[in-house]
Every structure is written in C-alpha cells, then in structure tokens.
Design a protein around this motif. Structure first.
Motif, PDB file in Angstrom:
ATOM      1  N   CYS A  16       2.901 114.927  13.061  1.00 17.54           N
ATOM      2  CA  CYS A  16       2.876 116.088  13.691  1.00 17.54           C
ATOM      3  C   CYS A  16       2.314 117.212  13.096  1.00 17.54           C
ATOM      4  N   MET A  17       1.502 118.359  13.829  1.00 21.32           N
ATOM      5  CA  MET A  17       1.196 119.446  12.906  1.00 21.32           C
ATOM      6  C   MET A  17       1.992 120.769  13.417  1.00 21.32           C
ATOM      7  N   ASP A  18       1.886 121.544  12.627  1.00 17.18           N
ATOM      8  CA  ASP A  18       2.892 122.812  12.450  1.00 17.18           C
ATOM      9  C   ASP A  18       4.333 122.654  12.286  1.00 17.18           C
ATOM     10  N   ASP A  19       4.810 122.201  13.454  1.00 17.54           N
ATOM     11  CA  ASP A  19       6.285 121.513  13.289  1.00 17.54           C
ATOM     12  C   ASP A  19       6.043 120.000  13.081  1.00 17.54           C
ATOM     13  N   PRO A  20       6.397 119.525  11.895  1.00 18.10           N
ATOM     14  CA  PRO A  20       5.905 118.181  11.594  1.00 18.10           C
ATOM     15  C   PRO A  20       7.088 117.245  12.203  1.00 18.10           C
ATOM     16  N   THR A  21       8.260 117.581  12.909  1.00 16.78           N
ATOM     17  CA  THR A  21       9.040 116.948  13.565  1.00 16.78           C
ATOM     18  C   THR A  21       8.429 115.956  14.668  1.00 16.78           C
ATOM     19  N   PRO A  22       8.717 114.480  14.391  1.00 17.51           N
ATOM     20  CA  PRO A  22       8.038 113.760  15.391  1.00 17.51           C
ATOM     21  C   PRO A  22       8.428 114.124  16.765  1.00 17.51           C
ATOM     22  N   VAL A  23       7.392 113.991  17.703  1.00 19.95           N
ATOM     23  CA  VAL A  23       7.572 114.290  19.220  1.00 19.95           C
ATOM     24  C   VAL A  23       6.885 113.430  19.970  1.00 19.95           C
ATOM     25  N   TYR A  24       7.549 112.947  21.176  1.00 22.58           N
ATOM     26  CA  TYR A  24       6.922 111.931  22.108  1.00 22.58           C
ATOM     27  C   TYR A  24       7.535 112.571  23.646  1.00 22.58           C
ATOM     28  N   VAL A  25       6.953 112.081  24.446  1.00 19.71           N
ATOM     29  CA  VAL A  25       6.954 112.488  25.860  1.00 19.71           C
ATOM     30  C   VAL A  25       7.786 111.557  26.727  1.00 19.71           C
ATOM     31  N   ILE A  26       8.661 112.033  27.491  1.00 15.08           N
ATOM     32  CA  ILE A  26       9.054 111.102  28.557  1.00 15.08           C
ATOM     33  C   ILE A  26       8.516 111.668  29.949  1.00 15.08           C
ATOM     34  N   LEU A  27       8.037 110.891  30.733  1.00 10.54           N
ATOM     35  CA  LEU A  27       7.655 110.749  32.290  1.00 10.54           C
ATOM     36  C   LEU A  27       8.796 110.438  32.886  1.00 10.54           C
ATOM     37  N   GLU A  28       9.072 111.115  34.029  1.00  8.79           N
ATOM     38  CA  GLU A  28      10.042 110.973  34.989  1.00  8.79           C
ATOM     39  C   GLU A  28       9.547 110.964  36.571  1.00  8.79           C
ATOM     40  N   GLY A  29       9.741 109.963  37.360  1.00  7.63           N
ATOM     41  CA  GLY A  29       9.236 109.987  38.648  1.00  7.63           C
ATOM     42  C   GLY A  29       9.497 108.623  39.189  1.00  7.63           C
ATOM     43  N   VAL A  30       9.203 108.608  40.532  1.00  9.04           N
ATOM     44  CA  VAL A  30       9.185 107.255  41.411  1.00  9.04           C
ATOM     45  C   VAL A  30       8.085 106.416  41.101  1.00  9.04           C
ATOM     46  N   PRO A  31       8.286 105.290  40.511  1.00 11.93           N
ATOM     47  CA  PRO A  31       7.043 104.331  40.094  1.00 11.93           C
ATOM     48  C   PRO A  31       6.469 103.738  40.965  1.00 11.93           C
ATOM     49  N   ASP A  32       4.871 103.615  40.836  1.00  9.02           N
ATOM     50  CA  ASP A  32       4.152 103.115  41.730  1.00  9.02           C
ATOM     51  C   ASP A  32       4.416 103.652  43.217  1.00  9.02           C
ATOM     52  N   SER A  33       4.445 104.909  43.221  1.00  8.20           N
ATOM     53  CA  SER A  33       4.568 105.558  44.877  1.00  8.20           C
ATOM     54  C   SER A  33       3.433 106.351  44.829  1.00  8.20           C
ATOM     55  N   GLU A  34       2.746 106.445  46.188  1.00  5.18           N
ATOM     56  CA  GLU A  34       1.987 107.218  46.635  1.00  5.18           C
ATOM     57  C   GLU A  34       2.450 108.444  47.366  1.00  5.18           C
ATOM     58  N   VAL A  35       3.950 108.412  47.629  1.00  3.17           N
ATOM     59  CA  VAL A  35       4.525 109.704  48.283  1.00  3.17           C
ATOM     60  C   VAL A  35       4.911 110.522  47.158  1.00  3.17           C
ATOM     61  N   GLU A  36       4.456 111.808  47.572  1.00  7.25           N
ATOM     62  CA  GLU A  36       5.154 112.663  46.556  1.00  7.25           C
ATOM     63  C   GLU A  36       6.527 113.185  46.258  1.00  7.25           C
TER      64      GLU A  36
END
Length: 264
Positions: A185-205
């Motif tokens: 990773c650049m600038d701050d070299p601490t490893p970073v990852y992303v977590i997505l959270e939501g209702v899976p496979d759903s077309e409803v908001e």
C-alpha cells in the motif's frame, strides 16, 4: 420483513507479500467473515508469489486477473530484466497459466445495488484510473465493455491496482471505491482491505456499507525473508513497505507515475 446482513471481504494487490496476506486473513477470520473476493495482482514486487497464489486459491471464492498476473507469465513478453525473471522463476508449474486464465470481472447484487469488481479499469487490466481522475474516467468505470460483457451496468464499482484506497459517489448514487493494497500500500504502507456489508443477492434496497480496514503486520519479518531469498530490488521493496515511498518510474513497466501523479 428484514433480511440478515452479510459481510464480504475484498482483498487486492498482495504482490507476493505473504506476511501481510496472512495478517489480513487472520483479521478476516477473527471477524467471522467467510467470503473473500480477490481483485488481483498476486505476484511481483514481493518475494513469495507462489505461496500467495496457493493461499488465495485455497481461501478466496473469487480470484480476478491483475495486470502483473497477465504480463509476468506472458510467454510472448519480450521485455523485462533480472527482477521480472526472478519473480517469474518463483512460480510453480501451472501457476502462470492459472493467473492468465483468471476472470476479468465479477458482478453480484447486494442490498439492491449492482456491484462490479475488477482490477484496474472497465476495459483492461493495463489502464490505470487514479484517485484524481476526471469525470469521463469516473463514468467509464461503470460502462460495459468487451472485457466486462453485457448485462445491467453496475451502480457500485470496486477496484484495486493503484494501491491507493478511496471512496467516491456522484448525484446519481454511482459509487466508486478503491480497495487499496494488502501487500504494497502507498503513503500509509499498513495493509488495507475492504468489507462490504448488505443483504446478499437482493434487488431490494437495504442498508449497505463499505468499510476500510487497516491491519498492522511484521514488516521486518517480510523484508528478512526477501533478503534471505536474494530478491532483486530489495532496497525499493524496503522503501515501499517501511515508508510507503514507491520506486516510481525506476522499474515499474508503466513508466512515470505508475501509481499516481506527483503532488505539487
């Protein structure tokens, strides 16, 4: 009736840094997250591409193609030097073919949002879109291309490649984010990852979130392994991992400004 939310971890740009990958996977496990999607660039820059590939094949339900994964094992590649030859030699039999056969993109639905993941841009893994892009580049990330295929255009796009995490949204609620890099990773070299959270496979908001997670790890242990293995460009790797200062145009194949435009 409410539906249970699910969390999905997105990792990208491990670049042979097995120590960082193991730390990130341990954090993902500690959170009880079982689904991991990888946005590419398993190899190069760091010393243990072979081990990173093996671990990602074991742990990730989706593995996507990165630019290094495409060009490093390319049998028709005619350019390169000692470092590229060394990184390629670390791969075990069949890993180069596996890398080059990876899918370009991955589409799914969560909380009524159409999400698309790829490594660098909608058209090719070899075109870089930085955090300081213009509107045309932004809109282009949501377009269907021969590489992504047809189908509903995404409303959320996640990518890696630049090693520079960010989040952006426009007035049409199109959301673009960069996962940053696990291994480089650049600038701050601490490893970073992303977590997505939501209702899976759903077309409803429904509620939907994008979380960035920084995971400290033993940088010196990773550098010690690289030194013991005799990896080329160790000084540049050391600068990147300790300080987030990149080797820039010295050795990277895309030339000047490989990761970002210089600040004024």
């Amino acid at each position: 009736m409410s539906h249970p939310l699910e969390r999905i971890a997105l990792i990208s740009d491990v670049h042979g840094n097995l120590t960082a990958l193991e730390a990130v996977l341990a954090d993902i496990d500690a959170r009880g997250i079982t689904r991991i999607l990888n946005l590419g660039d398993y190899v190069g820059k760091g010393p243990r591409g072979r081990e990173v590939i093996d671990l990602c094949r074991e742990r990730c339900e989706v593995n996507l193609l990165g630019n290094w994964d495409d060009f490093l094992p390319d049998p028709d590649r005619t350019w390169g030097g000692e470092a590229l030859a060394w990184w390629l030699a670390q791969l075990s039999e069949g890993q180069g073919e596996w890398l080059r056969s990876l899918p370009f993109s991955h589409d799914f639905t969560m909380s009524g949002r159409r999400i698309r993941l790829f490594h660098a841009s909608a058209g090719t893994v070899h075109r870089r879109v930085r955090f300081d892009h213009d509107e045309e580049e932004f809109l282009g990330m949501f377009a269907n291309t021969p590489a992504t295929g047809d189908g509903p255009e995404p409303t959320v796009v996640g990518y890696g490649d630049t090693h520079d995490p960010y989040y952006e949204v426009d007035r049409q609620r199109r959301t673009l984010f960069n996962t940053g890099s696990v291994g480089n990773c650049m600038d701050d070299p601490t490893p970073v990852y992303v977590i997505l959270e939501g209702v899976p496979d759903s077309e409803v908001e429904a509620p939907f979130s994008i979380q960035f997670v920084r995971v400290p790890y033993d940088v010196e242990a990773e550098l010690a392994v690289a030194g013991e293995m005799g990896m080329p460009e160790l000084a540049a790797y050391t600068s990147e991992l300790r300080d987030g200062i990149y080797r820039g145009e010295m050795n990277d194949p895309a030339g000047p400004g490989y990761h970002r435009r210089p600040r004024p």
